[in-house]
Design a protein around this motif. Structure first.
Motif, PDB file in Angstrom:
ATOM      1  N   PRO A 128     -30.252  -5.759 -46.801  1.00 43.16           N
ATOM      2  CA  PRO A 128     -31.218  -5.048 -45.933  1.00 43.16           C
ATOM      3  C   PRO A 128     -32.512  -5.823 -45.716  1.00 43.16           C
ATOM      4  N   GLU A 129     -33.003  -6.538 -46.739  1.00 43.15           N
ATOM      5  CA  GLU A 129     -34.216  -7.338 -46.582  1.00 43.15           C
ATOM      6  C   GLU A 129     -33.999  -8.479 -45.593  1.00 43.15           C
ATOM      7  N   LEU A 130     -32.808  -9.098 -45.657  1.00 44.82           N
ATOM      8  CA  LEU A 130     -32.510 -10.197 -44.737  1.00 44.82           C
ATOM      9  C   LEU A 130     -32.433  -9.698 -43.297  1.00 44.82           C
ATOM     10  N   ILE A 131     -31.882  -8.500 -43.118  1.00 42.32           N
ATOM     11  CA  ILE A 131     -31.755  -7.958 -41.758  1.00 42.32           C
ATOM     12  C   ILE A 131     -33.121  -7.641 -41.164  1.00 42.32           C
ATOM     13  N   GLU A 132     -34.024  -7.124 -42.001  1.00 37.95           N
ATOM     14  CA  GLU A 132     -35.348  -6.730 -41.500  1.00 37.95           C
ATOM     15  C   GLU A 132     -36.307  -7.903 -41.352  1.00 37.95           C
ATOM     16  N   ASP A 133     -35.950  -9.053 -41.950  1.00 32.99           N
ATOM     17  CA  ASP A 133     -36.828 -10.228 -41.871  1.00 32.99           C
ATOM     18  C   ASP A 133     -36.742 -10.841 -40.470  1.00 32.99           C
ATOM     19  N   ALA A 167     -13.415  -6.831 -50.436  1.00 32.63           N
ATOM     20  CA  ALA A 167     -13.180  -7.508 -49.160  1.00 32.63           C
ATOM     21  C   ALA A 167     -14.358  -7.317 -48.206  1.00 32.63           C
ATOM     22  N   GLN A 168     -14.929  -6.102 -48.193  1.00 34.32           N
ATOM     23  CA  GLN A 168     -16.064  -5.838 -47.308  1.00 34.32           C
ATOM     24  C   GLN A 168     -17.287  -6.648 -47.727  1.00 34.32           C
ATOM     25  N   ALA A 169     -17.525  -6.732 -49.038  1.00 32.86           N
ATOM     26  CA  ALA A 169     -18.660  -7.518 -49.533  1.00 32.86           C
ATOM     27  C   ALA A 169     -18.482  -8.989 -49.186  1.00 32.86           C
ATOM     28  N   ASN A 170     -17.268  -9.509 -49.325  1.00 34.74           N
ATOM     29  CA  ASN A 170     -17.020 -10.918 -48.994  1.00 34.74           C
ATOM     30  C   ASN A 170     -17.186 -11.182 -47.507  1.00 34.74           C
ATOM     31  N   GLN A 171     -16.788 -10.202 -46.680  1.00 32.81           N
ATOM     32  CA  GLN A 171     -16.963 -10.373 -45.240  1.00 32.81           C
ATOM     33  C   GLN A 171     -18.443 -10.438 -44.868  1.00 32.81           C
ATOM     34  N   ILE A 172     -19.246  -9.560 -45.454  1.00 29.78           N
ATOM     35  CA  ILE A 172     -20.689  -9.570 -45.187  1.00 29.78           C
ATOM     36  C   ILE A 172     -21.296 -10.894 -45.643  1.00 29.78           C
ATOM     37  N   ARG A 173     -20.901 -11.344 -46.825  1.00 26.66           N
ATOM     38  CA  ARG A 173     -21.437 -12.593 -47.364  1.00 26.66           C
ATOM     39  C   ARG A 173     -21.051 -13.777 -46.463  1.00 26.66           C
ATOM     40  N   GLY A 174     -19.796 -13.781 -45.974  1.00 26.93           N
ATOM     41  CA  GLY A 174     -19.343 -14.866 -45.125  1.00 26.93           C
ATOM     42  C   GLY A 174     -20.028 -14.885 -43.770  1.00 26.93           C
ATOM     43  N   LEU A 175     -20.234 -13.702 -43.177  1.00 31.49           N
ATOM     44  CA  LEU A 175     -20.898 -13.645 -41.881  1.00 31.49           C
ATOM     45  C   LEU A 175     -22.341 -14.126 -41.969  1.00 31.49           C
ATOM     46  N   LEU A 176     -23.044 -13.750 -43.027  1.00 34.62           N
ATOM     47  CA  LEU A 176     -24.429 -14.193 -43.196  1.00 34.62           C
ATOM     48  C   LEU A 176     -24.498 -15.689 -43.479  1.00 34.62           C
ATOM     49  N   ALA A 177     -23.485 -16.205 -44.190  1.00 30.29           N
ATOM     50  CA  ALA A 177     -23.479 -17.639 -44.488  1.00 30.29           C
ATOM     51  C   ALA A 177     -23.366 -18.467 -43.213  1.00 30.29           C
ATOM     52  N   GLU A 178     -22.714 -17.934 -42.186  1.00 33.34           N
ATOM     53  CA  GLU A 178     -22.600 -18.645 -40.916  1.00 33.34           C
ATOM     54  C   GLU A 178     -23.958 -18.843 -40.257  1.00 33.34           C
ATOM     55  N   PHE A 179     -24.926 -18.003 -40.628  1.00 32.93           N
ATOM     56  CA  PHE A 179     -26.280 -18.118 -40.076  1.00 32.93           C
ATOM     57  C   PHE A 179     -27.227 -18.747 -41.094  1.00 32.93           C
ATOM     58  N   GLY A 180     -26.657 -19.346 -42.136  1.00 33.48           N
ATOM     59  CA  GLY A 180     -27.482 -20.034 -43.126  1.00 33.48           C
ATOM     60  C   GLY A 180     -28.145 -19.133 -44.140  1.00 33.48           C
ATOM     61  N   ASN A 204     -35.822 -14.958 -39.662  1.00 31.21           N
ATOM     62  CA  ASN A 204     -34.522 -15.627 -39.700  1.00 31.21           C
ATOM     63  C   ASN A 204     -33.843 -15.715 -38.331  1.00 31.21           C
ATOM     64  N   GLU A 205     -34.455 -15.155 -37.293  1.00 34.81           N
ATOM     65  CA  GLU A 205     -34.002 -15.293 -35.903  1.00 34.81           C
ATOM     66  C   GLU A 205     -32.561 -14.820 -35.687  1.00 34.81           C
ATOM     67  N   LEU A 206     -32.185 -13.747 -36.337  1.00 32.41           N
ATOM     68  CA  LEU A 206     -30.857 -13.184 -36.128  1.00 32.41           C
ATOM     69  C   LEU A 206     -30.835 -12.354 -34.853  1.00 32.41           C
ATOM     70  N   PRO A 207     -29.770 -12.420 -34.065  1.00 34.00           N
ATOM     71  CA  PRO A 207     -29.676 -11.575 -32.858  1.00 34.00           C
ATOM     72  C   PRO A 207     -29.686 -10.085 -33.240  1.00 34.00           C
ATOM     73  N   GLY A 208     -30.188  -9.273 -32.357  1.00 29.51           N
ATOM     74  CA  GLY A 208     -30.267  -7.831 -32.630  1.00 29.51           C
ATOM     75  C   GLY A 208     -28.899  -7.209 -32.831  1.00 29.51           C
ATOM     76  N   SER A 209     -27.925  -7.633 -32.009  1.00 28.65           N
ATOM     77  CA  SER A 209     -26.580  -7.066 -32.145  1.00 28.65           C
ATOM     78  C   SER A 209     -25.974  -7.408 -33.503  1.00 28.65           C
ATOM     79  N   PHE A 210     -26.269  -8.619 -34.006  1.00 32.79           N
ATOM     80  CA  PHE A 210     -25.727  -9.022 -35.310  1.00 32.79           C
ATOM     81  C   PHE A 210     -26.382  -8.231 -36.429  1.00 32.79           C
ATOM     82  N   ARG A 211     -27.688  -7.958 -36.308  1.00 34.90           N
ATOM     83  CA  ARG A 211     -28.375  -7.149 -37.315  1.00 34.90           C
ATOM     84  C   ARG A 211     -27.759  -5.755 -37.387  1.00 34.90           C
TER      85      ARG A 211
END
Length: 345
Positions: free
Chosen positions: A162-167, A134-147, A170-177
């Motif tokens: 971790p690579e996606l967060i540090e990139d 369930a946790q893995a699916n939640q992470i996958r779903g949240l990232l999918a919302e940002f493409g 991708n213009e992710l907000p800091g709080s979301f990272r």
């Protein structure tokens, strides 16, 4: 007052007892507090006691067996037809008393403390696995919302996220990272819990001679073997191999009438966890057989020629359940050249 058969409706605090004599006449209707149950039956003449196989049933079965009573656990679905009126504690206790006295009734084997402890490891491990998924699916779903799409497979979460967060591109907000990083840490904690429990299960498996014996069957590993030993207990409680397979829900459902037999899919009755382990293990055994180019004249080879892999997996799981009964009930050692004969024993 001579009670020959008694039924107990178990509860957390208030227990209902219904007893009959040798002629089936009701001679006992009593409500007991939890602390009164053991003293009451210690002063009661030894008799047959029935209980539903529900929470704390195995605990009370062991307690009453220590007082020389004969205890039988009945599955709740087999008690329901004997409830005559509206549901209440007294009616339930009377129905249990009636059901346990039936000559053709099927009973649940009473588990000892060690069996329950091993099954507790399995249940908690399974809970952590579900939480991890369930946790893995939640992470996958949240990232999918940002493409951001993560490849399938739970291992890709820890490897790619971790690579996606540090990139920074991708213009992710800091709080979301920070949020996703916290969720990944939680996923790693759940994975650690699963691995720790698997290590404990395997340690118990190595110390159990019976569990190691079952591991020799293709498609059964340490986790499945330990679960089988802890759940089945005394295999002699089953009359034959097919009865054990039916208890696991691996035999066809029937809708027969007028002398015409009509077989459907498997019944899926009994322990879902055991059935799942056996079928997944069978799938693994089929893949291993395909890699080794199993001979087409073998049982599994002939089966794969005329059936789909999923059907073959269920059939192999059914066969393995029967082999398990032969090894446990007849104290045999697994031999691949005798597997077919043992399964049909």
């Amino acid at each position: 007052m001579k009670v020959t058969t008694a039924g107990i409706d178990l509860a957390k605090n208030v227990f209902q007892v219904h007893g009959v004599d040798e002629h089936g006449k009701t001679v006992l209707r009593k409500q007991l507090k939890r602390e009164q149950v053991a003293p009451f039956f210690a002063n009661l003449q030894t008799c047959l006691i029935g209980m539903e196989a529900c929470g704390s049933a195995h605990h009370w079965a062991r307690k009453l067996q220590a007082l020389d009573h004969t205890v039988r656990l009945v599955a709740p679905q087999f008690v329901k037809p004997y409830v005559k009126t509206n549901k209440n504690d007294a009616a339930d206790a009377e129905a249990i008393c009636e059901a346990v006295a039936r000559p053709n009734m099927r009973f649940v084997p009473v588990k000892n403390i060690e069996q329950q402890a091993v099954l507790a490891l399995h249940r908690v491990r399974q809970g952590f696995i579900k939480a991890r998924t369930a946790q893995a699916n939640q992470i996958r779903g949240l990232l999918a919302e940002f493409g951001l799409i993560v490849p399938q497979g739970i291992g890709n979460i820890a490897a790619r996220v971790p690579e996606l967060i540090e990139d920074a591109s991708n213009e992710l907000p800091g709080s979301f990272r920070m949020l996703v990083d916290q969720l990944v840490d939680h996923l790693k904690v759940l994975d650690t819990h699963v691995l720790n429990l698997e290590a404990k299960i395997k340690a118990w498996h190595r110390e159990s001679e019976i569990s190691r014996k079952l591991e020799q069957i293709p498609g059964i590993g340490p986790v499945t073997a330990s679960a089988l030993v802890a759940t089945i207990g005394d295999a002699k409680a089953f009359e034959n191999a097919r009865q054990l397979a039916a208890w696991m829900g691996l035999v066809p459902r029937q809708h027969s009438t007028g002398g015409k037999a009509k077989l459907l899919g498997i019944s899926k009755r009994g322990d879902t966890y055991l059935r799942t382990l056996l079928i997944h293990g069978a799938r693994s055994a089929i893949l291993a057989a395909q890699r080794k180019a199993t001979k087409e004249d073998s049982w599994l080879g002939k089966l794969l020629l005329r059936r789909t892999p999923n059907v073959a997996a269920v059939a192999l799981a059914n066969k393995n359940a029967r082999v398990v009964w032969a090894l446990l009930a007849k104290d045999r050692t697994y031999r691949s050249d005798r597997a077919t004969m043992a399964a049909g024993a």
